[in-house]
Design a protein around this motif. Structure first.
Motif, short mmCIF file in Angstrom:
data_model
loop_
_atom_site.label_atom_id
_atom_site.label_comp_id
_atom_site.label_asym_id
_atom_site.label_seq_id
_atom_site.Cartn_x
_atom_site.Cartn_y
_atom_site.Cartn_z
N LEU A 1 0.81 -1.21 0.00
CA LEU A 1 0.00 0.00 0.00
C LEU A 1 0.85 1.27 0.00
O LEU A 1 0.49 2.26 -0.64
CB LEU A 1 -0.95 0.00 1.21
N GLY A 2 1.96 1.23 0.74
CA GLY A 2 2.88 2.37 0.76
C GLY A 2 2.24 3.66 1.26
O GLY A 2 2.40 4.71 0.64
N LEU A 3 1.54 3.59 2.37
CA LEU A 3 0.89 4.78 2.90
C LEU A 3 1.89 5.74 3.54
O LEU A 3 3.01 5.36 3.87
CB LEU A 3 -0.17 4.37 3.94
N GLU A 4 1.44 6.98 3.74
CA GLU A 4 2.30 7.99 4.36
C GLU A 4 2.53 7.65 5.83
O GLU A 4 1.59 7.34 6.56
CB GLU A 4 1.64 9.36 4.26
N PRO A 5 3.79 7.70 6.29
CA PRO A 5 4.08 7.36 7.70
C PRO A 5 3.35 8.25 8.69
O PRO A 5 2.93 7.79 9.76
CB PRO A 5 5.60 7.51 7.79
N THR A 6 3.20 9.53 8.35
CA THR A 6 2.55 10.45 9.30
C THR A 6 1.09 10.07 9.51
O THR A 6 0.61 10.03 10.66
CB THR A 6 2.64 11.89 8.77
N GLN A 7 0.38 9.78 8.44
CA GLN A 7 -1.03 9.41 8.57
C GLN A 7 -1.20 8.09 9.32
O GLN A 7 -2.08 7.96 10.18
CB GLN A 7 -1.66 9.30 7.18
N VAL A 8 -0.33 7.13 9.01
CA VAL A 8 -0.42 5.83 9.69
C VAL A 8 -0.09 5.97 11.16
O VAL A 8 -0.73 5.35 12.02
CB VAL A 8 0.52 4.82 9.00
N ALA A 9 0.92 6.79 11.49
CA ALA A 9 1.30 6.98 12.89
C ALA A 9 0.17 7.64 13.67
O ALA A 9 -0.11 7.27 14.83
CB ALA A 9 2.57 7.81 12.98
N ASP A 10 -0.51 8.60 13.04
CA ASP A 10 -1.62 9.26 13.71
C ASP A 10 -2.76 8.28 13.97
O ASP A 10 -3.34 8.25 15.07
CB ASP A 10 -2.11 10.43 12.87
N LEU A 11 -3.06 7.44 12.97
CA LEU A 11 -4.10 6.43 13.15
C LEU A 11 -3.71 5.42 14.22
O LEU A 11 -4.53 5.02 15.06
CB LEU A 11 -4.36 5.72 11.82
N ARG A 12 -2.43 5.02 14.24
CA ARG A 12 -1.94 4.07 15.24
C ARG A 12 -2.09 4.64 16.64
O ARG A 12 -2.50 3.94 17.57
CB ARG A 12 -0.50 3.71 14.92
N ASN A 13 -1.72 5.90 16.82
CA ASN A 13 -1.81 6.52 18.15
C ASN A 13 -3.26 6.58 18.63
O ASN A 13 -3.53 6.36 19.82
CB ASN A 13 -1.22 7.93 18.11
N ARG A 14 -4.17 6.85 17.72
CA ARG A 14 -5.58 6.89 18.12
C ARG A 14 -6.07 5.51 18.55
O ARG A 14 -6.78 5.37 19.56
CB ARG A 14 -6.43 7.39 16.96
N ILE A 15 -5.69 4.47 17.80
CA ILE A 15 -6.14 3.12 18.14
C ILE A 15 -5.55 2.67 19.46
O ILE A 15 -6.25 2.11 20.32
CB ILE A 15 -5.77 2.15 17.00
N VAL A 16 -4.25 2.91 19.66
CA VAL A 16 -3.61 2.49 20.91
C VAL A 16 -4.21 3.24 22.10
O VAL A 16 -4.45 2.66 23.18
CB VAL A 16 -2.09 2.70 20.82
N THR A 17 -4.46 4.54 21.93
CA THR A 17 -5.08 5.30 23.01
C THR A 17 -6.45 4.74 23.35
O THR A 17 -6.82 4.63 24.53
CB THR A 17 -5.19 6.78 22.61
N TRP A 18 -7.21 4.37 22.31
CA TRP A 18 -8.53 3.78 22.56
C TRP A 18 -8.43 2.45 23.26
O TRP A 18 -9.23 2.13 24.16
CB TRP A 18 -9.24 3.63 21.22
N LEU A 19 -7.43 1.64 22.90
CA LEU A 19 -7.25 0.33 23.55
C LEU A 19 -6.91 0.49 25.02
O LEU A 19 -7.44 -0.22 25.88
CB LEU A 19 -6.15 -0.46 22.83
N TYR A 20 -5.99 1.42 25.33
CA TYR A 20 -5.66 1.62 26.73
C TYR A 20 -6.82 2.23 27.51
O TYR A 20 -6.95 2.00 28.71
CB TYR A 20 -4.43 2.52 26.84
N ALA A 21 -7.66 2.99 26.82
CA ALA A 21 -8.82 3.55 27.50
C ALA A 21 -9.84 2.48 27.86
O ALA A 21 -10.66 2.67 28.76
CB ALA A 21 -9.49 4.61 26.61
#
Length: 375
Positions: free
Chosen positions: A147-167
């Motif tokens: 897919l070769g997505l942009e690292p910034t967009q993927v990192a932002d999505l990752r941070n949101r998911i991880v924050t939701w998981l810890y919540a």
């Protein structure tokens, strides 16, 4: 030669007392057509019903605990009514039958609360870190893979998911408040279920007596049709949910997936929300399997979930639920989506039975009009 009295007689005959001559030109007679009166009456009735519906919806939003508890009590009572009827036919008094079913309900809720509240919460803390690591692996694949997505967009999505998981990890204070809130609703639910099972028929008879006599038969028929629909819906939904939970839970057990008991319960309760519930619970089962057991087992679980959903949609729903819910799948999906947007998970749970009951009531009223008075 005409006599004067003849002229006077003609004048009196034309304009005198008792004359039936038409009114002068330009004068209108104030007569309202019958169709106008009927239209005005129907519009007034529609506006009145809309006002009552708006007030009821406003009360539902203002009293969420009471509204949700009453709705769940009706669903539980509808599901337990066939068992209560069998107990009564076998000679068990109504009060004893209702008490026995409430005790069984308490035992089931206690077991589910233990499995979900203690085991799942403890295992969820242990799974939070591996799930976050699994999300990181997916992030690397999204960036470096095809897919070769942009690292910034993927990192932002990752941070949101991880924050939701810890919540999702239970907080002691919030858990205590939620537990107290749920306990008050549970006590009210048990009381409502007991008295609805014990005195439901007398409550309905009491309501019918206070209605106008010409309307009683129509309202009684509509209420009976609504209750039959709700009873068939809840009974069929329990059967479908059990089959879904057994199929997916057996696959999770054979693969040795952690939290397979909690995931099976999640699948069971997810089946009570048509379309969206099965999809969400299946996605959670696949994600947990991917993190704990790897991609191969996750693919196996995905195949099982898809097979069970196809069985439910093509076989179980038409055979088991077809008699109760005469709704097109598109209507069901729209109703669940609207209920979710309005009231969240409770709205998704109650959207389809509410729509099915309303449809049966409207159909009964349409096909069984009130007889016109004689005379």
């Amino acid at each position: 030669m005409a006599r004067p009295e003849d002229g006077r007689g003609r004048a009196e005959g034309i304009g005198g007392p008792g004359s039936t001559a038409p009114p002068p030109t330009g004068t209108t007679v104030g007569v309202i057509p019958a169709w106008t009166l009927r239209t005005m009456a129907r519009c007034g009735a529609v506006l009145g019903l809309a006002a009552v519906a708006w007030l009821a919806f406003w009360l539902v939003l203002r009293l969420p605990l009471l509204s949700l508890t009453v709705a769940l009590a009706l669903l539980v009572t509808a599901a337990a009514t066939p068992m209560a009827a069998r107990l009564r036919r076998s000679g068990v008094p109504a009060g004893a039958a209702a008490f026995l079913l409430v005790v069984l309900l308490i035992a089931a809720l206690t077991g589910i609360g233990f499995l979900v509240g203690f085991r799942a919460s403890a295992a969820l803390r242990d799974l939070t870190r591996p799930v976050a690591a699994g999300v990181d692996r997916i992030r690397v694949w999204l960036i470096e893979g095809p897919l070769g997505l942009e690292p910034t967009q993927v990192a932002d999505l990752r941070n949101r998911i991880v924050t939701w998981l810890y919540a999702l990890t239970p907080d002691p204070a919030a858990g205590a408040r939620t537990g107290l809130y749920a306990a008050s609703g549970l006590v009210l639910l048990l009381f409502l279920v007991f008295f609805l099972l014990k005195d439901g028929d007398r409550m309905w008879s009491w309501l019918l007596v206070r209605l106008p006599a010409p309307r009683r038969e129509q309202v009684d028929g509509a209420g009976c049709a609504a209750w039959r629909t709700l009873t068939r819906y809840t009974g069929g939904l329990v059967v479908v949910a059990l089959i879904d939970a057994v199929g997916i839970g057996l696959a999770l057990l054979l693969l040795g997936v952690p939290l397979w008991v909690s995931l099976t319960l999640l699948t069971f309760f997810g089946a009570f929300v048509p379309v969206l519930g099965a999809t969400a619970s299946g996605a959670v089962a696949v994600l947990v399997t991917l993190v704990t057991n790897g991609a191969t087992d996750a693919v196996v679980v995905l195949v099982v979930v898809l097979a069970v959903q196809q069985l439910e949609g093509n076989v179980l729903q038409p055979l088991v639920m077809g008699r109760a819910v005469h709704l097109h799948p598109v209507v069901t999906l729209v109703a669940v989506t609207a209920g979710t947007l309005l009231l969240g998970v409770p709205g998704a749970l109650l959207a389809v039975p509410t729509l099915a009951v309303a449809y049966r009531v409207v159909e009964h009223v349409r096909t069984h009009p009130v007889p016109s008075p004689q005379g």
